[in-house]
Design a protein around this motif. Structure first.
Motif, PDB file in Angstrom:
ATOM      1  N   VAL A 135       0.823  -1.216   0.000  1.00 14.70           N
ATOM      2  CA  VAL A 135       0.000   0.000   0.000  1.00 14.70           C
ATOM      3  C   VAL A 135       0.855   1.263   0.000  1.00 14.70           C
ATOM      4  N   ALA A 136       2.126   1.151   0.383  1.00 16.25           N
ATOM      5  CA  ALA A 136       3.009   2.318   0.376  1.00 16.25           C
ATOM      6  C   ALA A 136       4.460   1.865   0.309  1.00 16.25           C
ATOM      7  N   VAL A 185       6.136   1.128  -8.744  1.00 16.51           N
ATOM      8  CA  VAL A 185       5.432   2.294  -8.188  1.00 16.51           C
ATOM      9  C   VAL A 185       4.907   3.176  -9.317  1.00 16.51           C
ATOM     10  N   ASP A 186       4.006   4.078  -8.940  1.00 20.66           N
ATOM     11  CA  ASP A 186       3.480   5.077  -9.878  1.00 20.66           C
ATOM     12  C   ASP A 186       4.424   6.275  -9.832  1.00 20.66           C
ATOM     13  N   ASP A 190       2.995   9.744  -8.706  1.00 16.72           N
ATOM     14  CA  ASP A 190       2.400   9.935  -7.388  1.00 16.72           C
ATOM     15  C   ASP A 190       3.492   9.826  -6.323  1.00 16.72           C
ATOM     16  N   THR A 249       3.560   5.639  -4.169  1.00 19.61           N
ATOM     17  CA  THR A 249       2.375   4.794  -4.217  1.00 19.61           C
ATOM     18  C   THR A 249       2.643   3.611  -5.145  1.00 19.61           C
ATOM     19  N   SER A 280      -0.879   0.295  -9.518  1.00 20.05           N
ATOM     20  CA  SER A 280      -2.045  -0.611  -9.443  1.00 20.05           C
ATOM     21  C   SER A 280      -1.821  -1.772 -10.409  1.00 20.05           C
ATOM     22  N   ARG A 282       7.826   9.329  -0.418  1.00 24.83           N
ATOM     23  CA  ARG A 282       6.697   8.423  -0.222  1.00 24.83           C
ATOM     24  C   ARG A 282       6.101   8.146  -1.593  1.00 24.83           C
TER      25      ARG A 282
END
Length: 154
Positions: free
Chosen positions: A82-83, A128-129, A132, A149, A152, A147
């Motif tokens: 989630v992170a 990761v994106d 973001d 994200t 998906s 940090r």
């Protein structure tokens, strides 16, 4: 050659070799030494020493002056990421976020401190994106925290 093979067999050398192979090998070593006038193992050859081979491992600056980093992945239910948090401790000479160039791609974070000549390419354990991202630079600690994200999987 046959005498050398018999001696080798008596000394336990070449126990698993066939007699003909052992004779050939013994003949090669004895004939090449005799032919070239080469020294035996007990008599070192005189002459210039060959240059040392190049180092196999690249020397790395171990003074701690580079970009040290840590990557943490926070996982939610079912182990889904989630992170992702990347923390970099910048070398002495980096006094603000402007002193470091940071690039984020789906699988890597690249940090380059051009003023002090230090850089790091950090592989991320999950995609990761890159669009973001949030960043915080703590000046006193010279600590950059990114940090990210996770991408998906859809």
């Amino acid at each position: 050659a046959a005498a050398a093979a018999a001696t080798a067999r008596r000394d336990g050398v070449g126990e698993r070799m066939s007699p003909s192979l052992l004779t050939k090998v013994a003949g090669l070593s004895s004939s090449s030494s005799a032919r070239n006038g080469a020294a035996t193992r007990d008599e070192p050859q005189a002459g210039p020493e060959p240059p040392p081979p190049p180092p196999l491992i690249e020397e790395v600056d171990g003074s701690g002056g580079g970009v040290r980093h840590e990557v943490r992945v926070t996982r939610g239910a079912g182990g889904v990421p989630v992170a992702v948090e990347v923390t970099c401790v910048m070398p002495i000479g980096v006094t603000s976020a402007r002193d470091a160039s940071t690039t984020v791609s789906a699988r890597y974070v690249r940090v380059e401190c051009a003023g002090v000549g230090k850089k790091a390419c950090i592989a991320l354990p999950v995609p990761v994106d890159p669009d973001d991202v949030s960043a915080v630079f703590k000046k006193k600690e010279r600590r950059l925290t990114l940090r990210l994200t996770p991408a998906s999987s859809e």
